[in-house]
Design a protein around this motif. Structure first.
Motif, PDB file in Angstrom:
ATOM      1  N   ASP A  22      34.899  32.364  35.429  1.00 37.72           N
ATOM      2  CA  ASP A  22      35.669  33.429  34.780  1.00 37.72           C
ATOM      3  C   ASP A  22      37.162  33.098  34.791  1.00 37.72           C
ATOM      4  OD1 ASP A  22      33.360  35.094  34.385  1.00 37.72           O
ATOM      5  OD2 ASP A  22      33.430  35.563  36.521  1.00 37.72           O
ATOM      6  N   VAL A  23      37.609  32.495  35.885  1.00 42.22           N
ATOM      7  CA  VAL A  23      39.033  32.159  36.022  1.00 42.22           C
ATOM      8  C   VAL A  23      39.174  30.765  36.641  1.00 42.22           C
ATOM      9  CG1 VAL A  23      41.233  32.747  37.152  1.00 42.22           C
ATOM     10  CG2 VAL A  23      39.764  34.578  36.280  1.00 42.22           C
ATOM     11  N   VAL A  66      42.596  33.393  44.771  1.00 40.74           N
ATOM     12  CA  VAL A  66      42.304  34.419  45.788  1.00 40.74           C
ATOM     13  C   VAL A  66      42.318  35.791  45.102  1.00 40.74           C
ATOM     14  CG1 VAL A  66      43.315  35.668  47.763  1.00 40.74           C
ATOM     15  CG2 VAL A  66      42.969  33.194  47.890  1.00 40.74           C
ATOM     16  N   GLY A  67      43.318  36.029  44.266  1.00 42.41           N
ATOM     17  CA  GLY A  67      43.391  37.295  43.527  1.00 42.41           C
ATOM     18  C   GLY A  67      42.211  37.474  42.586  1.00 42.41           C
ATOM     19  N   SER A  68      41.886  36.434  41.824  1.00 35.85           N
ATOM     20  CA  SER A  68      40.812  36.579  40.829  1.00 35.85           C
ATOM     21  C   SER A  68      39.449  36.681  41.501  1.00 35.85           C
ATOM     22  CB  SER A  68      40.853  35.426  39.817  1.00 35.85           C
ATOM     23  OG  SER A  68      40.613  34.187  40.440  1.00 35.85           O
ATOM     24  N   ALA A  70      38.901  37.914  44.533  1.00 32.51           N
ATOM     25  CA  ALA A  70      38.843  39.256  45.114  1.00 32.51           C
ATOM     26  C   ALA A  70      38.549  40.288  44.027  1.00 32.51           C
ATOM     27  CB  ALA A  70      40.158  39.587  45.827  1.00 32.51           C
ATOM     28  N   ALA A  71      39.059  40.024  42.831  1.00 36.31           N
ATOM     29  CA  ALA A  71      38.823  40.940  41.708  1.00 36.31           C
ATOM     30  C   ALA A  71      37.354  40.936  41.293  1.00 36.31           C
ATOM     31  CB  ALA A  71      39.703  40.553  40.525  1.00 36.31           C
ATOM     32  N   GLY A  72      36.625  39.887  41.647  1.00 41.32           N
ATOM     33  CA  GLY A  72      35.201  39.800  41.323  1.00 41.32           C
ATOM     34  C   GLY A  72      34.851  38.644  40.401  1.00 41.32           C
ATOM     35  N   ALA A  73      35.837  37.854  40.020  1.00 42.30           N
ATOM     36  CA  ALA A  73      35.616  36.773  39.057  1.00 42.30           C
ATOM     37  C   ALA A  73      35.177  35.478  39.743  1.00 42.30           C
ATOM     38  CB  ALA A  73      36.893  36.518  38.262  1.00 42.30           C
ATOM     39  N   MET A 195      28.973  40.598  42.456  1.00 37.30           N
ATOM     40  CA  MET A 195      30.310  40.952  42.951  1.00 37.30           C
ATOM     41  C   MET A 195      30.167  41.826  44.188  1.00 37.30           C
ATOM     42  SD  MET A 195      32.358  41.900  39.474  1.00 37.30           S
ATOM     43  CE  MET A 195      32.147  40.976  37.959  1.00 37.30           C
ATOM     44  N   LEU A 199      37.830  44.077  43.728  1.00 38.74           N
ATOM     45  CA  LEU A 199      39.085  44.837  43.673  1.00 38.74           C
ATOM     46  C   LEU A 199      39.173  45.671  42.395  1.00 38.74           C
ATOM     47  CD1 LEU A 199      41.623  44.908  45.515  1.00 38.74           C
ATOM     48  CD2 LEU A 199      42.605  43.155  44.062  1.00 38.74           C
ATOM     49  N   LEU A 200      38.496  45.216  41.339  1.00 41.56           N
ATOM     50  CA  LEU A 200      38.593  45.934  40.062  1.00 41.56           C
ATOM     51  C   LEU A 200      37.687  47.161  40.000  1.00 41.56           C
ATOM     52  CD1 LEU A 200      38.836  42.957  37.541  1.00 41.56           C
ATOM     53  CD2 LEU A 200      40.670  44.450  38.322  1.00 41.56           C
ATOM     54  N   ASP A 201      36.923  47.390  41.044  1.00 43.91           N
ATOM     55  CA  ASP A 201      36.097  48.603  41.071  1.00 43.91           C
ATOM     56  C   ASP A 201      36.984  49.765  41.515  1.00 43.91           C
ATOM     57  OD1 ASP A 201      34.233  50.561  41.293  1.00 43.91           O
ATOM     58  OD2 ASP A 201      32.984  49.562  42.790  1.00 43.91           O
ATOM     59  N   VAL A 202      37.673  50.341  40.554  1.00 48.06           N
ATOM     60  CA  VAL A 202      38.664  51.376  40.886  1.00 48.06           C
ATOM     61  C   VAL A 202      38.019  52.664  41.394  1.00 48.06           C
ATOM     62  CG1 VAL A 202      40.488  50.496  39.384  1.00 48.06           C
ATOM     63  CG2 VAL A 202      38.774  52.041  38.439  1.00 48.06           C
TER      64      VAL A 202
ATOM     65  N   THR B  78      49.232  36.169  43.233  1.00 50.32           N
ATOM     66  CA  THR B  78      47.959  36.812  43.559  1.00 50.32           C
ATOM     67  C   THR B  78      47.603  37.845  42.494  1.00 50.32           C
ATOM     68  OG1 THR B  78      48.464  36.501  45.895  1.00 50.32           O
ATOM     69  CG2 THR B  78      46.698  38.058  45.369  1.00 50.32           C
ATOM     70  N   GLY B  81      46.432  36.483  39.319  1.00 50.73           N
ATOM     71  CA  GLY B  81      45.004  36.146  39.354  1.00 50.73           C
ATOM     72  C   GLY B  81      44.132  37.371  39.149  1.00 50.73           C
ATOM     73  N   VAL B  82      44.527  38.483  39.736  1.00 46.60           N
ATOM     74  CA  VAL B  82      43.755  39.728  39.576  1.00 46.60           C
ATOM     75  C   VAL B  82      43.790  40.162  38.113  1.00 46.60           C
ATOM     76  CG1 VAL B  82      43.573  42.157  40.254  1.00 46.60           C
ATOM     77  CG2 VAL B  82      44.255  40.448  41.962  1.00 46.60           C
ATOM     78  N   ALA B  85      41.654  37.888  36.021  1.00 47.87           N
ATOM     79  CA  ALA B  85      40.232  38.206  36.221  1.00 47.87           C
ATOM     80  C   ALA B  85      39.858  39.412  35.375  1.00 47.87           C
ATOM     81  CB  ALA B  85      39.966  38.483  37.699  1.00 47.87           C
ATOM     82  N   SER B  88      39.543  38.340  31.778  1.00 47.99           N
ATOM     83  CA  SER B  88      38.359  37.499  31.580  1.00 47.99           C
ATOM     84  C   SER B  88      37.080  38.327  31.611  1.00 47.99           C
ATOM     85  CB  SER B  88      38.320  36.415  32.659  1.00 47.99           C
ATOM     86  OG  SER B  88      37.180  35.604  32.495  1.00 47.99           O
TER      87      SER B  88
END
Lengths: 392, 310
Positions: A22-23, A66-68, A70-73, A195, A199-202, B78, B81-82, B85, B88
């Motif tokens: 994904d990323v 790390v960010g992507s 954690a976001a689930g990608a 996943m 992190l994107l699961d708001v 960071t 990247g979030v 993601a 994407s």
């Protein structure tokens, strides 16, 4: 299955495109650059769904994945040497946050002095970072390891990052015939990414990376240890599935030559390929020797190593990096530690070789075996640590 | 449409009370103002620093929204990247398509002006759809009031103390907002926590633009600046009244001063309010006050020119 001639970098770039993360975060460093060139071609031609982040440093490459992750990608990057060193801080954080990032590392000597060629000083330094480390002998193996790494990293019992390493220039820039899986086969093999706490699961907010002090940090480190202990079973399970698909079965180590040989040489990376030729030659001459190639360096396959090396009369251990001021190189210290109590006499000898890309030849490896014959005969190790192929 | 305090007061705080910021903490005020400003779903990222430490000591978190802290220098990378993601996964249909999420990366001045500058510059240049907010309290307060490149000229800090030979910091502060302006991103603003309406309006603008936005928010620290804790808002306000910290925005390259003091207060009055400048009020060092005043005047005039007001 398609058979094509590819460089190591092109093969890994192709594997990455087939994984279709994904990323991906990319920053250039020799000898990793062509790997990302290859992947960028797939990206530019619209052949992947990946969002590619062209970051301004390796530190940001690891930070971004790390960010992507954690976001689930599903997230990947790749690096070498100084780039790996620059991302060091975040390499540890990626593991402690339990993020299943996959990173090919094209092994290159760390500065200084600056050098662009192969040794293992980069990833050997990262052996305590909490990443799974798979070393690869050749282009086929690194292609396979990178695909398997995704499944290992994302396994629900593991959720740890995996680095798949291969030797800079020696493998990354030379062409070999590789059997490629189809894109569909790769996708089917790695499966859909699950996943966990994205992190994107708001709707279900989570806090990643809190301050963790005396009362919990230790327990979290302990959990990381537990996850690592579960890795071998998963690596094995994934390898078995992969063998069903490809016919290529990978173990933690590979024993080349007669298993009952009393003389063993331990090596990892591309040098194992050269050593195999020497093993063939010596066995043809009636000298019974074998090679123990280490594929999985972290977690350290202690039992497997003991079973492969106990009862030997002489063991030579090849290290393509040194640990300054230590008894020997990193592989040597692991092996000796594993053999504690398993061998009666000190019959291990360490050979530091190939630093900064210094070539290692078949005759040099044969000279190591000759040392080992002498150790086996006399029961004595003349030199515990030998620097092979250096002007003293 | 003007922001109303009444409307804000009805919104649920995403930052729970009971966090461990000092009483009178400027940055903590900013966090509430900034997060209340955003109506959409929000994900925040933090650089290591006071606000990371006080809001997330495991096993507690003050955040009712997704939060990530990675390290000191990489809040921007960071969050880039979030945000990537998100794009994407949304593009591939792995998330509900209509879902819109806003992303804000936070960092103190140490994590932004200094160690995180490269990461910030990279993320802004790459055009991520995210906002970066610097809570500027003019020093490394979390580690114990050390000098940063945002520390003002003459201020005493623990690493640049006012001693017999050296009277505190000898350099003028870095103009980070101008560095961001040179990135030609859609929106850049300076704000200050004493003016909640200014903060909220600017954060709302920042999250609504397509692409990257940067806000530099003045947020005093009474521990570091040495003034009584109840004076935080006053001290912030006075910095703006002296034009030491102008409130302005740069929207698509156009400069606009969003607050002009009716009468420019001498910088000396602001310096007087804080213990960190105490040593400047001596015969030996008072010339430094004039030097700082000259510097502030020069920058203010430059800003007036850029905004077409001079």
């Amino acid at each position: 299955m398609e058979r094509v001639s590819l460089t190591g970098n092109d093969a890994v770039g192709t594997a990455m495109a087939q994984i279709n993360p994904d990323v991906v975060a990319a920053f250039p460093i020799t000898p990793q650059t062509e790997l990302m060139h290859k992947f960028a071609e797939f990206y530019a031609d619209g052949k992947v769904n990946t969002e590619l982040i062209l970051v301004e440093s390796e530190h940001s490459a690891m930070s971004a994945v790390v960010g992507s992750a954690a976001a689930g990608a599903r997230s990947m990057t790749a690096t070498s040497a100084n780039g790996f060193a620059l991302m060091w801080e975040i390499v540890y954080i990626a593991a402690s946050l339990r993020l299943p990032i996959v990173m090919p590392v094209v092994n290159r000597a760390l500065s200084g002095p600056i050098n662009i060629h192969c040794d293992h000083s980069d990833t050997m330094g990262g052996r305590d970072s909490g990443w799974v480390q798979l070393f690869s002998e050749n282009t086929q193996e690194v292609y396979d390891n990178v695909i398997m790494a995704v499944k290992i990293a994302e396994h629900k019992d593991i959720l740890l990052p995996v680095m798949a390493t291969f030797d800079g220039f020696i493998i990354s820039h030379t062409q070999e015939v590789v059997e490629l899986l189809s894109d569909e086969e790769v996708q089917k093999f790695i499966g859909k990414k699950e996943m966990y706490y994205p992190l994107l699961d708001v709707k279900n907010p989570v806090t990643y990376g809190p301050l963790d002090l005396q009362d919990y940090y230790f327990e979290h480190k302990r959990q990381q240890v537990e996850a690592m202990l579960k890795v071998p079973a998963v690596v094995d399970e994934v390898a078995k599935d992969y063998a069903k698909l490809t016919g290529r079965k990978y173990d933690f180590i590979e024993i080349y030559g007669p298993e009952d040989a009393e003389i063993s040489l331990v090596a990892l990376g591309s040098t194992a390929g050269t050593a195999k030729d020497v093993v063939d030659k010596l066995n043809d001459e009636g000298k019974k020797v074998n090679l123990v190639k280490i594929r999985m360096f972290r977690p350290w396959p202690h039992e497997t190593i003991v079973n492969a090396l106990k009862g030997k009369k002489a063991i030579g251990i090849m290290d393509r990096s040194d640990s300054f001021g230590a008894l020997g190189g990193p592989v040597f210290m692991e092996i000796r530690s594993s053999l504690m109590g398993e061998i009666k006499e000190d019959i291990t000898a360490n050979y530091i070789y190939g630093l900064g890309g210094r070539d290692i030849s078949a005759p040099e490896i044969e000279s190591v075996y000759n040392d080992l014959f002498e150790i086996a005969e006399t029961g004595k190790v003349k030199n515990r640590k030998t620097y092979l192929g250096v002007r003293e | 449409m003007a922001v109303k305090l009444k409307d804000l007061s009805k919104k649920k705080d995403v930052l729970a009370g009971g966090h461990r910021a000092c009483a009178g903490c400027g940055p903590a005020v900013l966090l509430r103002q900034a997060t209340l400003a955003v109506d959409e779903d929000l994900v925040v990222g933090f650089a290591t620093g006071c606000m990371e430490v006080v809001t997330t000591i495991y096993p507690y978190t003050s955040w009712r929204i997704p939060y990530i802290h990675n390290a000191f220098e990489n809040s921007a990378a960071t969050m880039s990247g979030v945000e990537t993601a998100f794009r994407s996964l949304k593009k591939q249909g792995k998330l509900p398509v209509d879902k819109d999420i806003k992303f804000i990366a936070f960092g103190g001045d140490g994590g932004t002006y200094d160690i995180g500058l490269q990461s910030l510059s990279g993320a802004m240049e790459r055009g991520h759809n995210m906002v970066y907010i610097c809570y500027d309290n003019e020093g490394y307060m979390n580690t114990g009031i050390q000098r940063s490149s945002a520390t003002p000229y003459g201020a005493a800090t623990t690493t640049a103390p006012a001693g017999k030979a050296v009277p505190g910091k000898l350099q003028f502060r870095k103009d980070l907002s101008e560095i961001l302006a040179a990135h030609h991103i859609p929106y850049i603003a300076q704000t200050s926590i004493h003016d909640w309406r200014d903060v909220v309006t600017k954060v709302q603008k920042a999250v609504s633009v397509e692409g990257p936005a940067f806000i530099n928010a003045f947020a005093p620290c009474h521990r570091g600046w040495r003034y009584p804790m109840e004076k935080t808002i006053e001290v912030a306000k006075m910095a703006v009244e002296t034009c030491f910290w102008p409130l302005y925005e740069v929207e698509n390259g156009e400069y606009k001063i969003t607050y002009k003091p009716k009468e420019k207060v001498p910088v000396e009055d602001w310096l007087k309010s804080q213990g960190r400048f105490k040593h400047l009020f001596t015969d030996e060092h008072k010339h430094m006050i004039q030097e700082l005043q000259n510097h502030v005047d020069m920058l203010w005039n430059n800003l007036l020119k850029k905004a077409g007001e001079l």
